[in-house]
Design an enzyme around this catalytic site. Structure first.
Site, PDB file in Angstrom:
ATOM      1  N   GLU A 115      -4.719  12.132  10.002  1.00 49.95           N
ATOM      2  CA  GLU A 115      -4.094  12.042   8.674  1.00 49.95           C
ATOM      3  C   GLU A 115      -4.642  13.168   7.799  1.00 49.95           C
ATOM      4  O   GLU A 115      -5.587  13.864   8.186  1.00 49.95           O
ATOM      5  CB  GLU A 115      -4.380  10.660   8.052  1.00 49.95           C
ATOM      6  N   HIS A 244       0.375   7.998  -3.270  1.00 54.37           N
ATOM      7  CA  HIS A 244       0.684   8.371  -1.885  1.00 54.37           C
ATOM      8  C   HIS A 244       1.878   9.316  -1.930  1.00 54.37           C
ATOM      9  O   HIS A 244       2.866   9.038  -2.619  1.00 54.37           O
ATOM     10  CB  HIS A 244       1.002   7.125  -1.057  1.00 54.37           C
ATOM     11  N   ARG A 290      -4.635  14.228  -0.083  1.00 53.60           N
ATOM     12  CA  ARG A 290      -3.510  13.474  -0.635  1.00 53.60           C
ATOM     13  C   ARG A 290      -3.189  13.849  -2.085  1.00 53.60           C
ATOM     14  O   ARG A 290      -2.028  13.900  -2.482  1.00 53.60           O
ATOM     15  CB  ARG A 290      -3.855  11.997  -0.548  1.00 53.60           C
ATOM     16  N   HIS A 351      -0.655   4.152  -5.163  1.00 53.85           N
ATOM     17  CA  HIS A 351      -0.996   3.599  -3.845  1.00 53.85           C
ATOM     18  C   HIS A 351      -2.370   2.933  -3.811  1.00 53.85           C
ATOM     19  O   HIS A 351      -2.535   1.870  -3.230  1.00 53.85           O
ATOM     20  CB  HIS A 351      -0.950   4.748  -2.834  1.00 53.85           C
ATOM     21  N   ARG A 386      -9.771   9.374  -2.615  1.00 57.73           N
ATOM     22  CA  ARG A 386     -10.117   8.742  -1.340  1.00 57.73           C
ATOM     23  C   ARG A 386      -9.536   9.509  -0.157  1.00 57.73           C
ATOM     24  O   ARG A 386      -8.352   9.890  -0.164  1.00 57.73           O
ATOM     25  CB  ARG A 386      -9.585   7.313  -1.317  1.00 57.73           C
TER      26      ARG A 386
HETATM   27  P1  FAD Z   1      -6.134  -6.958  -0.334  1.00 59.04           P
HETATM   28  O1  FAD Z   1      -5.901  -6.816   1.102  1.00 59.04           O
HETATM   29  O2  FAD Z   1      -5.123  -6.367  -1.251  1.00 59.04           O
HETATM   30  O3  FAD Z   1      -6.268  -8.490  -0.691  1.00 59.04           O
HETATM   31  C1  FAD Z   1      -6.361  -8.902  -2.028  1.00 59.04           C
HETATM   32  C2  FAD Z   1      -6.344 -10.415  -2.072  1.00 59.04           C
HETATM   33  O4  FAD Z   1      -6.749 -10.875  -3.355  1.00 59.04           O
HETATM   34  C3  FAD Z   1      -4.990 -11.050  -1.822  1.00 59.04           C
HETATM   35  O5  FAD Z   1      -5.188 -12.183  -1.015  1.00 59.04           O
HETATM   36  C4  FAD Z   1      -4.548 -11.507  -3.209  1.00 59.04           C
HETATM   37  O6  FAD Z   1      -3.675 -12.606  -3.210  1.00 59.04           O
HETATM   38  C5  FAD Z   1      -5.880 -11.888  -3.788  1.00 59.04           C
HETATM   39  N1  FAD Z   1      -5.909 -11.952  -5.242  1.00 59.04           N
HETATM   40  C6  FAD Z   1      -5.709 -10.959  -6.128  1.00 59.04           C
HETATM   41  N2  FAD Z   1      -5.875 -11.424  -7.382  1.00 59.04           N
HETATM   42  C7  FAD Z   1      -6.187 -12.743  -7.261  1.00 59.04           C
HETATM   43  C8  FAD Z   1      -6.458 -13.776  -8.182  1.00 59.04           C
HETATM   44  N3  FAD Z   1      -6.429 -13.578  -9.501  1.00 59.04           N
HETATM   45  N4  FAD Z   1      -6.741 -15.002  -7.714  1.00 59.04           N
HETATM   46  C9  FAD Z   1      -6.733 -15.269  -6.368  1.00 59.04           C
HETATM   47  N5  FAD Z   1      -6.477 -14.322  -5.458  1.00 59.04           N
HETATM   48  C10 FAD Z   1      -6.214 -13.080  -5.903  1.00 59.04           C
HETATM   49  N6  FAD Z   1      -6.020   1.809   3.769  1.00 59.04           N
HETATM   50  C11 FAD Z   1      -6.534   2.299   4.917  1.00 59.04           C
HETATM   51  O7  FAD Z   1      -7.759   2.467   5.042  1.00 59.04           O
HETATM   52  N7  FAD Z   1      -5.712   2.617   5.954  1.00 59.04           N
HETATM   53  C12 FAD Z   1      -4.366   2.452   5.891  1.00 59.04           C
HETATM   54  O8  FAD Z   1      -3.653   2.719   6.849  1.00 59.04           O
HETATM   55  C13 FAD Z   1      -3.802   1.951   4.689  1.00 59.04           C
HETATM   56  N8  FAD Z   1      -2.458   1.802   4.555  1.00 59.04           N
HETATM   57  C14 FAD Z   1      -1.968   1.201   3.430  1.00 59.04           C
HETATM   58  C15 FAD Z   1      -0.604   0.968   3.347  1.00 59.04           C
HETATM   59  C16 FAD Z   1      -0.083   0.290   2.255  1.00 59.04           C
HETATM   60  C17 FAD Z   1       1.388   0.022   2.155  1.00 59.04           C
HETATM   61  C18 FAD Z   1      -0.956  -0.134   1.211  1.00 59.04           C
HETATM   62  C19 FAD Z   1      -0.421  -0.871   0.013  1.00 59.04           C
HETATM   63  C20 FAD Z   1      -2.315   0.150   1.284  1.00 59.04           C
HETATM   64  C21 FAD Z   1      -2.826   0.810   2.389  1.00 59.04           C
HETATM   65  N9  FAD Z   1      -4.190   1.081   2.501  1.00 59.04           N
HETATM   66  C22 FAD Z   1      -4.690   1.608   3.649  1.00 59.04           C
HETATM   67  C23 FAD Z   1      -5.120   0.585   1.502  1.00 59.04           C
HETATM   68  C24 FAD Z   1      -5.730  -0.729   2.029  1.00 59.04           C
HETATM   69  O9  FAD Z   1      -4.733  -1.460   2.703  1.00 59.04           O
HETATM   70  C25 FAD Z   1      -6.283  -1.585   0.918  1.00 59.04           C
HETATM   71  O10 FAD Z   1      -7.120  -0.817   0.093  1.00 59.04           O
HETATM   72  C26 FAD Z   1      -7.088  -2.730   1.510  1.00 59.04           C
HETATM   73  O11 FAD Z   1      -6.290  -3.470   2.405  1.00 59.04           O
HETATM   74  C27 FAD Z   1      -7.598  -3.635   0.412  1.00 59.04           C
HETATM   75  O12 FAD Z   1      -8.175  -4.755   1.017  1.00 59.04           O
HETATM   76  P2  FAD Z   1      -8.805  -5.862   0.089  1.00 59.04           P
HETATM   77  O13 FAD Z   1      -9.294  -6.923   1.004  1.00 59.04           O
HETATM   78  O14 FAD Z   1      -9.743  -5.253  -0.856  1.00 59.04           O
HETATM   79  O15 FAD Z   1      -7.571  -6.407  -0.786  1.00 59.04           O
HETATM   80  C1  SIN Z   2      -0.921   5.639   5.369  1.00 61.39           C
HETATM   81  O1  SIN Z   2      -0.653   5.083   6.437  1.00 61.39           O
HETATM   82  O2  SIN Z   2      -0.415   6.701   5.015  1.00 61.39           O
HETATM   83  C2  SIN Z   2      -1.886   4.977   4.448  1.00 61.39           C
HETATM   84  C3  SIN Z   2      -3.246   5.371   4.793  1.00 61.39           C
HETATM   85  C4  SIN Z   2      -4.169   5.091   3.644  1.00 61.39           C
HETATM   86  O3  SIN Z   2      -3.749   4.777   2.547  1.00 61.39           O
HETATM   87  O4  SIN Z   2      -5.376   5.218   3.863  1.00 61.39           O
END
Ligand code: FAD
Ligand code: SIN
Length: 537
Positions: A115, A244, A290, A351, A386
């Site tokens: 990437e 993104h 990015r 993103h 990032r």
């Molecule tokens: P999340 O997985 O977002 O989980 C948050 C949780 O908190 C959810 O369960 C939600 O319901 C809960 N929540 C929020 N507010 C409250 C509240 N007030 N009360 C109760 N629950 C609450 N990163 C990478 O490293 N590689 C990738 O390939 C990548 N691809 C991505 C693709 C997309 C489309 C997106 C959107 C992001 C991507 N990212 C990627 C970023 C990465 O996915 C996220 O940064 C990461 O998954 C965040 O994980 P997390 O556990 O912190 O939060």
């Molecule tokens: C992607 O698949 O392009 C998302 C990767 C990332 O946000 O780290």
């Protein structure tokens, strides 16, 4: 109603679930999640997890790529720690059943993707649906653990802190601010539950919904950042909102990302006339960092007046594309776009939030018993931008460190007893009459953040945004006190608060760096170059 637990985890994404699995070895864990358990950004992650698994690669190269991407603002110690601990955390994922893609001609070898900004192939992935595979395996492990209970449709409203108890006359003095859980809206029962906990973990994800166009699911409304800030947690680096470069541009496609891995496999960015343009902007072309790619697309669109640019992978073998990117292929087909044959219309969209609740190397905030891990946190790993696929990695590493640290605290403090906490007081609140006012304010914030605090900023636009958000905040305050709480109202309140914090941090940084690009200060200014933009109530 009151629920007592050792650990309260707010969020069921990679950070919250990974933490819960570890903490459950030493106590009871309640995970609250505001919608269904799978509804997380984690579940939508496409590209994968960056880590050093190739013998040709090295920790040092991954460190250097991360530092370069962060544009001078990463905390190098944290960068080294995360990158060096990464492979062990990923092996643990494999141990609980995560199936990462293997090479087509050698099942024993991982298929490592590439990437933007990575000097080597180092992205472990499950085709183009890595996040849902990780989420599935973690959830299965959590569901099999009798010490963990998941509460769906439970939305945290605010933390229960010692200061709140003083205000309500329950205790008289406070040495250091501490957290004892949260007030939580049980959305289905429409009642507020008091969750009392010895340790509270924010794993509540990001804030992409602050912007009109985003890759994020609806849950990403900045709740954790806003709740933490209201309780007195230091918030840092909020100006660094990552856009993104390539989200699908189609009137019916909501939030659909076209992974950077597509560019990693050779896709080209083209303008409407079919001309490649990234070579004008950076020697790494389509695989530049990015922030550079998103800004270049933004500039191209402003110059041409076109609505989108195009991402073209159709020169690659058809079967390869369908096998490597089945999810993207299928999704685009739904909109009559055959990516094996034609370019994909794309635009940048909000993103990832690089800033958030400031923590130390163990995910601890400045409030006792309160941790922040995953996207909600600002650990120093990402700096001003990032590096792709470093986010899932960060969540895994910090979940382990926070679990170990909090378990140790509990044991050392003799499993300290929970205090009595005041029950939620809804006062004389009544049901809101016109839900439409919430929608109007929500739309206004998202639109003004997109227009005034987007990829390119100016002092004047930031000032305008500040004034408008202050007005909206004043209205929201009224609704909050006058009406009974609902998920929509709570999200609006948090969204507005997080937007205000982005504007505050962006206004403090009088230079352009990484994701923060201000036309009034086009260059780096070293007097701001090592500064974290920290705000605290
Ligand atoms: P999340 O997985 O977002 O989980 C948050 C949780 O908190 C959810 O369960 C939600 O319901 C809960 N929540 C929020 N507010 C409250 C509240 N007030 N009360 C109760 N629950 C609450 N990163 C990478 O490293 N590689 C990738 O390939 C990548 N691809 C991505 C693709 C997309 C489309 C997106 C959107 C992001 C991507 N990212 C990627 C970023 C990465 O996915 C996220 O940064 C990461 O998954 C965040 O994980 P997390 O556990 O912190 O939060
Ligand atoms: C992607 O698949 O392009 C998302 C990767 C990332 O946000 O780290």
């Amino acid at each position: 109603m009151e629920i007592r637990t050792d650990y309260l985890v707010i969020g069921s994404g990679i950070a919250g679930l990974s933490f819960a699995l570890r903490a459950a070895k030493s106590g009871e864990v309640a995970i609250i999640t505001k919608k269904e358990r799978m509804e997380t950004s984690t579940n939508y992650a496409q590209g994968g997890i960056a880590s050093v698994f190739d013998p040709e690669d090295s920790f040092e190269l991954h460190v250097q790529d991360t530092l370069k991407s962060g544009d001078g603002l990463c905390n190098e110690q944290i960068v080294r720690m995360v990158i060096e601990e990464g492979p062990d955390r990923i092996r643990e994922l494999m141990d609980i059943g995560v199936n990462f893609s293997r090479q087509a001609d050698n099942e024993n070898e991982l298929d490592l993707g590439r990437e933007g900004g990575h000097s080597k192939r180092r992205i472990l992935h499950t085709k183009d649906r890595t996040g849902s595979e990780v989420e599935r395996a973690l959830l299965e492990a959590v569901e099999a653990n009798s010490n963990i209970r998941i509460y769906e449709d439970h939305m945290a409203i605010d933390l229960i802190t010692q200061s709140k108890m003083i205000k309500r006359g329950i205790i008289t003095s406070v040495s250091r601010e501490s957290c004892w859980g949260a007030y939580v809206l049980d959305v289905k029962e429409d009642q507020v539950v008091t969750f009392l906990s010895k340790v509270t973990i924010f794993a509540s994800g990001g804030a992409g919904k602050i912007y009109l166009y985003t890759s994020n699911p609806d849950i990403a409304s900045g709740d954790g950042i806003a709740m933490g800030y209201r309780a007195g947690v230091k918030v840092s680096d909020m100006e660094f909102v990552q856009f993104h470069p390539t989200c699908l541009f189609h009137p019916e496609a909501k939030n659909f990302l076209i992974s950077e891995a597509v560019r990693g496999e050779g896709a080209l960015l083209l303008d409407k006339k079919g001309n490649r343009f990234m070579e004008k902007y950076h020697p790494l072309k389509e695989l530049a960092f990015r922030d550079v790619v998103a800004r270049s697309i933004d500039l191209e669109l402003k110059k041409s007046g076109d609505e989108c640019v195009y991402l073209d992978i159709s020169h690659k073998d058809k079967e390869f594309i369908k096998d490597r990117f089945p999810h993207i292929y299928e999704n685009c087909l739904k909109y009559q776009i055959d990516i094996t044959n034609e370019p994909i219309p794309v635009v940048p969209a909000a993103h990832y939030m690089c800033g958030g609740l400031l923590t130390d190397a163990n995910g601890m905030t400045n409030i006792n018993n309160l941790y922040a891990i995953g996207e909600v946190a600002c650990t120093g790993l990402h700096g001003a931008n990032r590096l792709a696929s470093n986010s899932l990695l960060e969540a895994l590493v910090f979940a382990k460190r926070a679990a170990e640290r909090s378990v140790k605290d509990l044991v050392e403090n003799h499993n300290f007893p929970l205090p009595e906490a005041p029950m939620w007081d809804s006062g004389s609140a009544r049901d809101i009459e016109e839900l439409v006012v919430i929608t109007h304010n929500w739309d206004e914030i998202r639109r003004l953040m997109w227009n005034y605090v987007g990829i390119v900023r100016t002092n004047k636009r930031l000032k305008r945004a500040k004034v408008r958000i202050e007005n909206i905040q004043a209205e929201i305050k009224e609704y909050y006190w006058d009406f009974t709480v609902s998920r929509d109202l709570l999200e609006l309140r948090n969204l507005a608060m997080a937007a205000e914090l982005i504007v505050a941090c962006a206004s403090m940084r009088k230079e352009s760096r990484g994701l923060h690009y201000n036309l009034d200060y086009l260059e780096h200014d070293e007097s701001f170059g090592t500064m974290d933009t920290v705000v605290r109530l």
